[in-house]
Design an enzyme around this catalytic site. Structure first.
Site, short mmCIF file in Angstrom:
data_model
loop_
_atom_site.label_atom_id
_atom_site.label_comp_id
_atom_site.label_asym_id
_atom_site.label_seq_id
_atom_site.Cartn_x
_atom_site.Cartn_y
_atom_site.Cartn_z
N GLU A 68 0.85 -1.20 0.00
CA GLU A 68 0.00 0.00 0.00
C GLU A 68 0.89 1.25 0.00
OE1 GLU A 68 -2.79 0.29 3.29
OE2 GLU A 68 -2.79 2.48 3.11
N ARG A 70 0.51 10.35 0.14
CA ARG A 70 0.86 11.40 1.11
C ARG A 70 2.11 12.15 0.70
NH1 ARG A 70 0.21 8.03 6.75
NH2 ARG A 70 -1.70 6.97 6.09
N THR A 78 -4.54 6.12 1.65
CA THR A 78 -4.91 7.52 1.88
C THR A 78 -5.70 8.06 0.69
OG1 THR A 78 -2.71 7.64 2.95
CG2 THR A 78 -4.06 9.61 3.02
N LYS A 109 -11.09 -1.78 6.69
CA LYS A 109 -9.90 -1.55 7.50
C LYS A 109 -10.41 -0.97 8.81
CE LYS A 109 -6.83 2.48 7.14
NZ LYS A 109 -5.68 3.08 6.50
C1 3PG Z 1 -1.30 5.01 8.53
O1 3PG Z 1 -2.31 5.62 8.34
O2 3PG Z 1 -0.17 5.52 8.46
C2 3PG Z 1 -1.46 3.57 8.76
O3 3PG Z 1 -2.59 3.35 9.50
C3 3PG Z 1 -0.26 2.94 9.37
O4 3PG Z 1 -0.25 3.12 10.70
P1 3PG Z 1 1.03 2.70 11.53
O5 3PG Z 1 2.11 3.67 11.16
O6 3PG Z 1 0.59 2.83 12.97
O7 3PG Z 1 1.37 1.30 11.14
#
Ligand code: 3PG
Length: 205
Positions: free
Chosen positions: A40, A44, A67, A124
């Protein structure tokens, strides 16, 4: 591939924030070499769509976008080569019909019911550690037997197994498998070693 096939590839989906497109190929290869195949790439960074396009060429990788906040992001991710998308929530138009399979985030029973009413059954749990963690997932199992989850947010090597032991959990997502300092330093073998441990986690769901 269906979402179940993609989420079934490995017990952990790496959540990646990639700043430099030059990291895309070595990072993706390092994770696939460790056994993590569904990747994934979060939208960002300015490089994200280019990173998706580059990683999509890696043999054995199934690259998705994270995202994704709206239909425009969804279309852009698919056009770049994403084969699935992940969203922190349910956006306008989120549903089973779209350019790729969609894994949307939910944190409450009401959000889960909204998703189910749109024809979605894979979610999720986000942010998993804040939204009740394994206790929330256990509580959702009986009223929502068709729903299955890829919890994400606050999951790491220490607690991933607790989530994966639940029958309604397909896999977990997390950023711990690609530490930012390892990516910056180009420590690809270290990432493969972390990925290998994650890929060997047992799952019940
Ligand atoms: C995020 O939005 O960055 C993901 O949920 C990952 O979360 P994490 O960094 O706690 O694994």
């Amino acid at each position: 591939m269906t979402l179940d096939e993609i989420l079934g590839l490995a017990p952990v989906v790496p959540v990646l924030v990639v700043e430099d497109v030059a990291h895309a190929i070595p990072l993706g290869r390092a994770l696939v070499a460790g056994g993590l195949k569904a990747l994934e790439v979060t939208l960002r960074t300015p490089a994200a769509l280019e990173v998706i396009a580059a990683m999509a060429e890696i043999e054995g990788a199934v690259v998705g976008a994270g995202t994704v906040l709206n239909q425009q992001d969804w279309r852009a991710a698919a056009a770049a080569g994403a084969r699935f998308v992940v969203s922190p929530g349910l956006f306008d138009g989120a549903g089973p019909d779209g350019p790729t399979p969609l894994l949307p985030g939910v944190a409450t029973a009401t959000e889960l019911m909204d998703g189910l009413s749109r024809g979605l059954t894979r979610f999720k749990l986000f942010p998993a550690n804040v939204a009740g963690g394994t206790m929330a997932l256990k509580a959702f199992a009986s009223p929502f037997p068709t729903a299955r989850f890829c919890p994400t947010g606050g999951i790491d090597a220490a607690n991933a197994a607790d989530y994966l032991a639940l029958p309604n959990v397909i896999c977990v997502g997390g950023s711990w498998v690609a530490p930012a300092d390892a990516v910056r330093a180009g420590e690809w073998d270290r990432i493969t070693r972390i990925a290998r441990v994650a890929a060997s986690l047992a799952r019940a769901g």
